[in-house]
Design an enzyme around this catalytic site. Structure first.
Site, PDB file in Angstrom:
ATOM      1  N   GLY A   1       0.830  -1.190   0.000  1.00 22.32           N
ATOM      2  CA  GLY A   1       0.000   0.000   0.000  1.00 22.32           C
ATOM      3  C   GLY A   1       0.865   1.240   0.000  1.00 22.32           C
TER       4      GLY A   1
ATOM      5  N   GLN B   1       2.729   2.787   2.361  1.00 21.43           N
ATOM      6  CA  GLN B   1       4.076   2.591   2.887  1.00 21.43           C
ATOM      7  C   GLN B   1       4.809   1.474   2.160  1.00 21.43           C
ATOM      8  OE1 GLN B   1       6.038   4.007   5.505  1.00 21.43           O
ATOM      9  NE2 GLN B   1       4.608   5.714   5.403  1.00 21.43           N
TER      10      GLN B   1
ATOM     11  N   HIS C   1       5.224   0.760  12.753  1.00 19.13           N
ATOM     12  CA  HIS C   1       4.401   1.318  13.828  1.00 19.13           C
ATOM     13  C   HIS C   1       4.359   0.271  14.930  1.00 19.13           C
ATOM     14  CE1 HIS C   1       1.415   3.409  16.062  1.00 19.13           C
ATOM     15  NE2 HIS C   1       0.349   2.793  15.594  1.00 19.13           N
TER      16      HIS C   1
END
Length: 335
Positions: free
Chosen positions: A29, A31, A111
């Site tokens: 996607g 990133q 993340h």
């Protein structure tokens, strides 16, 4: 308070550590495509992991990347970067990665949510690190192609090899972030500050502030189109000034009238009650209450979330904005 932050630059990283290694990018996607293409352009051997039938599969191949199903990539790769959405990561890890990992591999994240809140408890034989770019993927890719890079955060959760940090910095160099600077953090700090920023300022705070100001003007009898320009459209002008030079540069650039209004009226809007609510939001993040609420919402099919999304789509500011943006076709050239 004196800052003891560690910041790394190009000279601190050795990209040759990735030589003869295969980096698996799980997801393609926003990133995922930026990480994969930047690494490829940096001379790193990259393979993208996707599910069979993914619409991103042919796109990644057209970009010159090797693509395979996630389970195969998990077996082959030396480094696996998880770049599928937060709520999908646990299932992807349990179904396709955990059964196929081997000692000495590195599991990476952009993340810390799933590690910090223990949705993923990684194999103890793996290095577990994070490189979190501070920009959307399309921006990260654009900056890289210009010979620059976006800053990133780096953290180590498990260091089995004793080389987790050097390898993470090598990865950061491969995506271009060492050109700008990489700040050391922890999975806990990155996760909690990221969620807090999103909820109180970047998404929740800004959208609620804009809507409330717009509604206040419209209720007082002002034209919705004028309210849109004053409360929504011109926000970009201010954000660009903040982005370029901070609060001081913004105040230098606006009129004295605007600056005086900033000092005297800003604290009336963001008052002690708002600070108390921010502290409550932070506590909910730190305790895991927000994560549990979001996980439960996802497990239950996201009915409330989708209802709120649909409701917000029909807010008056969206209808007015769509009409006004049609007057400004150049906006599409900047997104």
């Amino acid at each position: 308070m004196t800052s003891m932050v560690n910041i790394f630059y190009d000279k601190d990283a050795d990209i040759s550590l990735l030589k003869n290694k295969l980096v698996g990018i799980v997801g393609y996607g926003s990133q995922g495509h930026a990480h994969a293409l930047n690494l490829k352009d940096s001379g790193v051997n990259v393979m993208v992991g996707l599910y069979k039938g993914s619409k991103s599969w042919p796109k990644a191949e057209q970009e010159g990347l090797k693509v395979a199903e996630v389970a195969y990539v998990a077996k082959q790769a030396d480094i696996l970067m998880m770049l599928v959405p937060d709520m999908a990561q646990r299932d992807v890890y349990l179904q396709s990665i955990a059964p196929n990992v081997r000692p000495g591999q590195t599991l990476m994240f952009a993340h810390g949510f799933n590690i910090h809140f223990k949705r993923i408890v990684p194999d103890r034989r793996l290095d577990v690190t994070m490189v979190a770019p501070k920009a959307p993927g399309h921006r990260m890719r654009e900056i890289f192609t210009r010979g620059l890079g976006v800053p990133s955060l780096v953290a180590v959760h498990q260091d089995v090899s004793g080389k987790a940090m050097p390898n993470a910095l090598a990865y950061a160099k491969g995506i271009g972030s060492m050109r700008a600077g990489v700040i050391e953090t922890t999975f806990k700090e990155e996760t909690e500050t990221d969620l807090f920023g999103e909820q109180t300022v970047l998404c929740g705070g800004v959208s609620s502030l804009v809507k409330t100001a717009f509604e206040t003007l419209v209720k007082a009898g002002y034209q919705p189109e004028i309210a849109y320009f004053e409360c929504m459209h011109e926000l970009k002008l201010i954000v660009d000034l903040l982005y370029t030079g901070g609060l001081g540069y913004m105040r230098y650039s606006v009129s004295d009238t605007a600056e005086f209004g900033d000092y005297t009226r800003g604290p009336m809007v963001i008052d002690a009650h708002v600070r108390e609510q921010m502290e409550k939001i932070l506590k909910d993040i730190q305790s895991g209450a927000f994560a549990r609420e979001w996980i439960a919402e996802t497990d239950e099919g996201q009915k409330k979330f989708l209802q709120m999304r649909e409701q917000e789509r029909h807010h008056q500011i969206e209808d007015v904005g769509e009409k006004l943006r049609a007057m400004m076709p150049w906006l599409k050239q900047t997104t």
